[in-house]
Design a protein around this motif. Structure first.
Motif, PDB file in Angstrom:
ATOM      1  N   THR A 242      35.571 -71.973  38.041  1.00 16.79           N
ATOM      2  CA  THR A 242      36.927 -72.775  37.972  1.00 16.79           C
ATOM      3  C   THR A 242      36.837 -73.817  39.079  1.00 16.79           C
ATOM      4  O   THR A 242      37.708 -74.824  39.051  1.00 16.79           O
ATOM      5  CB  THR A 242      37.739 -71.534  38.544  1.00 16.79           C
ATOM      6  N   ASN A 243      35.907 -73.881  40.187  1.00 13.78           N
ATOM      7  CA  ASN A 243      36.211 -74.809  41.206  1.00 13.78           C
ATOM      8  C   ASN A 243      35.412 -75.952  40.847  1.00 13.78           C
ATOM      9  O   ASN A 243      35.658 -77.079  40.928  1.00 13.78           O
ATOM     10  CB  ASN A 243      35.649 -74.115  42.575  1.00 13.78           C
TER      11      ASN A 243
ATOM     12  N   ARG B 140      37.914 -77.636  38.651  1.00  7.05           N
ATOM     13  CA  ARG B 140      38.981 -78.457  39.610  1.00  7.05           C
ATOM     14  C   ARG B 140      38.235 -79.836  40.112  1.00  7.05           C
ATOM     15  O   ARG B 140      39.182 -80.683  40.484  1.00  7.05           O
ATOM     16  CB  ARG B 140      39.269 -77.274  40.650  1.00  7.05           C
TER      17      ARG B 140
END
Length: 323
Positions: free
Chosen positions: A299-300, A303
């Motif tokens: 997820t990072n 992001r």
């Protein structure tokens, strides 16, 4: 045999925070003990940082602003020679390094030269697989040491010669002419420091030299060693590293590839190349997230990609001078 008068004068330029200790002393000694001695050793250290106690008696300190790109993109008005030897503060140089550098520059008609201290071509098979998942692939093009692809990822020569032209390199031991250095306006890339990401600065510099028509060389057998004073801090947090990687990979592509595309067809080729690399990276990040049981790695990374996109299309990103 050539004497010292047959070679140009040069100045050593060291970037430091003053914390490398014994490795910094090795750097200073390596610079001072060259069989072609430097005219000066100038050490650039940010305001507010204590001067290191290590000394060889000829270094001079210059205060500056902090930043990976900032400290490498100053005006260097203190440098009075045409050639500058940039060094990180954790390097070992054999005594004949500068002489061999100048010999190679003269033979190839080049503007700068740097060693390959990381020896990508000698990586173990598993390391090569991991590198490939990140987009770093081998190539067999006899013209280049390193090539920058449309995706912004680089490839390394699988069987290099001693000295080869290159499209990228490492700033840790760089001999460059002041004319070439000033021509590329490296200070235009200080946006990287503003983002707080100490990643991608080398590629921004060397590829810019290449794109502006200067000849870059990589020396594979110079004997220069990177002592890596920063390694004592431990490995980076993989979640934070994933975010930085996602952002920087996008921004390097946007700045050095997509932003330089001259035609609609080239822009579509750049999009396809980046999309392919992003898909491979997402698969690699998914695997890392599963193996480490840390979903935030994936997820990072996403992001980070989004953050890179936002900066590229922000007023600040759009106002940057052409690469």
């Amino acid at each position: 045999m050539k004497t010292t008068t047959d070679y140009p004068a040069y100045t050593v330029v060291i970037r430091t925070l003053g914390k490398a200790g014994a490795k910094y002393l090795t750097t200073l000694r390596s610079a001072k003990e060259q069989d072609l001695p430097p005219a000066k050793i100038l050490v650039y250290i940010p305001h507010g940082y204590a001067l290191p106690p290590e000394t060889v008696g000829m270094e001079e300190y210059v205060r500056c602003e902090k930043g990976m790109v900032t400290q490498r993109s100053l005006s260097f008005d203190e440098v009075e020679t045409e050639w500058m030897l940039f060094l990180d503060d954790d390097m070992y140089l054999p005594a004949d390094t500068v002489r061999r550098y100048f010999d190679a520059l003269r033979a190839e008609g080049a503007d700068c030269i740097t060693p390959n201290v990381f020896a990508n071509h000698r990586m173990a098979p598993l390391q090569k697989v991991r590198a490939a998942l990140g987009g770093t692939l081998p190539h067999h093009d006899p013209r280049w040491a390193f090539k920058i692809r449309r995706s912004s990822a680089y490839s390394y020569n699988a069987a290099p010669r001693d000295v080869m032209p290159s499209q990228s390199g490492s700033f840790n031991c760089l001999l460059v002419s002041k004319r070439a250095y000033r021509a590329i306006r490296y200070a235009d890339e200080r946006w990287l420091d503003a983002l707080g990401y100490a990643l991608g600065d080398d590629q921004l510099f060397f590829y810019k030299l290449y794109r502006h028509g200067f000849k870059v060389l990589v020396h594979y057998t110079s004997g220069v060693k990177h002592l890596d004073a920063g390694s004592a801090g431990g490995k980076a947090d993989p979640v934070r590293a994933a975010y930085v990687s996602g952002a920087i990979r996008y921004l390097l592509w946007w700045r050095t590839q997509y932003g330089c595309a001259a035609t609609r067809g080239e822009r579509w080729a750049c999009r396809l190349a980046y999309g392919t690399l992003a898909a491979v990276n997402l698969c690699a990040m998914s695997a890392a997230a599963l193996l480490k049981r840390r979903p935030a790695i994936l997820t990072n990374y996403v992001r980070g990609m989004r953050a890179g996109h936002r900066f590229a299309h922000s007023p600040e990103g759009r106002s940057l001078p052409a690469y």
